[in-house]
Design a protein around this motif. Sequence first.
Motif, short mmCIF file in Angstrom:
data_model
loop_
_atom_site.label_atom_id
_atom_site.label_comp_id
_atom_site.label_asym_id
_atom_site.label_seq_id
_atom_site.Cartn_x
_atom_site.Cartn_y
_atom_site.Cartn_z
N MET A 130 0.82 -1.21 0.00
CA MET A 130 0.00 0.00 0.00
C MET A 130 0.85 1.26 0.00
SD MET A 130 -2.73 -0.94 2.97
CE MET A 130 -3.50 -2.56 3.04
N CYS A 131 0.49 2.19 -0.91
CA CYS A 131 1.09 3.52 -0.89
C CYS A 131 0.00 4.49 -0.44
CB CYS A 131 1.57 3.91 -2.28
SG CYS A 131 2.82 2.79 -2.93
N ASN A 132 0.36 5.44 0.39
CA ASN A 132 -0.55 6.48 0.88
C ASN A 132 -1.86 5.91 1.45
OD1 ASN A 132 1.46 8.01 -0.28
ND2 ASN A 132 0.22 8.72 -2.00
N PRO A 133 -1.79 4.88 2.30
CA PRO A 133 -3.04 4.32 2.84
C PRO A 133 -3.74 5.32 3.76
CG PRO A 133 -1.16 3.42 4.03
CD PRO A 133 -0.59 4.24 2.89
N ILE A 134 -5.07 5.35 3.67
CA ILE A 134 -5.85 6.16 4.62
C ILE A 134 -7.00 5.31 5.16
CG2 ILE A 134 -5.31 8.46 3.69
CD1 ILE A 134 -8.09 8.37 2.35
N VAL A 135 -7.36 5.60 6.40
CA VAL A 135 -8.49 4.90 7.03
C VAL A 135 -9.76 5.66 6.71
CG1 VAL A 135 -9.54 4.32 9.24
CG2 VAL A 135 -7.11 3.89 8.87
N LEU A 136 -10.74 4.97 6.09
CA LEU A 136 -12.01 5.60 5.75
C LEU A 136 -13.01 5.46 6.89
CD1 LEU A 136 -12.42 4.21 2.10
CD2 LEU A 136 -11.63 6.48 2.76
N GLU A 137 -12.94 4.33 7.59
CA GLU A 137 -13.92 4.03 8.62
C GLU A 137 -13.37 2.93 9.52
OE1 GLU A 137 -17.59 3.00 6.70
OE2 GLU A 137 -18.64 2.75 8.62
N THR A 138 -13.75 2.99 10.80
CA THR A 138 -13.36 1.91 11.70
C THR A 138 -14.58 1.47 12.51
OG1 THR A 138 -12.79 3.46 13.47
CG2 THR A 138 -10.99 2.76 12.03
N SER A 139 -14.53 0.25 13.02
CA SER A 139 -15.60 -0.24 13.88
C SER A 139 -15.42 0.32 15.28
CB SER A 139 -15.57 -1.77 13.94
OG SER A 139 -14.38 -2.21 14.57
N LYS A 140 -16.53 0.45 16.02
CA LYS A 140 -16.42 0.88 17.42
C LYS A 140 -15.84 -0.26 18.25
CE LYS A 140 -19.50 4.70 17.96
NZ LYS A 140 -20.37 4.64 16.75
N GLU A 141 -16.16 -1.46 17.83
CA GLU A 141 -15.70 -2.64 18.56
C GLU A 141 -14.18 -2.74 18.46
OE1 GLU A 141 -16.34 -7.47 18.42
OE2 GLU A 141 -17.25 -6.21 16.89
N LYS A 142 -13.56 -3.08 19.60
CA LYS A 142 -12.09 -3.18 19.62
C LYS A 142 -11.66 -4.64 19.71
CE LYS A 142 -11.52 1.35 20.47
NZ LYS A 142 -10.63 2.37 20.10
N VAL A 143 -10.40 -4.85 19.36
CA VAL A 143 -9.81 -6.16 19.54
C VAL A 143 -8.45 -5.93 20.21
CG1 VAL A 143 -8.73 -6.17 17.24
CG2 VAL A 143 -9.26 -8.34 18.36
N ILE A 144 -8.11 -6.83 21.11
CA ILE A 144 -6.81 -6.69 21.79
C ILE A 144 -5.88 -7.78 21.29
CG2 ILE A 144 -5.60 -6.83 24.01
CD1 ILE A 144 -8.14 -5.67 25.31
N TRP A 145 -4.71 -7.36 20.85
CA TRP A 145 -3.75 -8.31 20.33
C TRP A 145 -2.39 -8.06 20.99
CZ3 TRP A 145 -6.64 -10.98 16.71
CH2 TRP A 145 -6.04 -12.15 16.23
N ASP A 146 -1.66 -9.13 21.21
CA ASP A 146 -0.30 -9.01 21.75
C ASP A 146 0.62 -8.69 20.57
OD1 ASP A 146 1.84 -9.19 23.56
OD2 ASP A 146 2.14 -11.31 23.11
#
Length: 181
Positions: free
Chosen positions: A86-102
């Motif tokens: 990916m070049c110049n990636p942008i976030v358009l939308e995210t979920s409210k729900e979270k995930v926890i990762w190590d």
Amino acid sequence: MAILGILTVPNPLLARKCRAVEPQEFNDDLRRFISDLAETMYAAPGVGLAAPQCGDLRRIIVTDPGNAKREEDENGRPTNPRFAAMCNPIVLETSKEKVIWDEGCLSVPDFSEDIARPRRVHVRWLDEYGKPQQKWFEDYDAVVVQHEMDHLEGTVILDRVSRLKKGRYLQKRTRQKVYAE
Ligand code: NI
């Protein structure tokens, strides 16, 4: 193709905000660099790598949460199903729900920490030919993309943990370096 060196903290380049890839830069040189970045990621081995980790301050990331063995076409382009460049990636939308990762990071050796991020993320980017792409990523794939995009802002996982943990880690790293010299 070449395997690039990976910078580690506290290298100041890892704390810099990267610049956009310009339209005239979508050429063979860029594609060669992206291919090198992918090769470096697979060799490490890692599931993602951002250009600034190799000292190139442009908004470029490669990801492969499958972390499978590298497969390629006749042009040396990775064909792994979960690979993305990916070049110049942008976030358009995210979920409210979270995930926890190590999470761990090739630029932060011997460190990992639980980090909460949106569980789903809709990302738009330009591929290595400058063509717009967009996709929703979920769970681990979403974590990896967001982690790599952090690097483009000069943010590493140490910036997402407590100051105490960050301080302890950097102190330990500095001490190890002194003894190694
Ligand atoms: Ni990282």
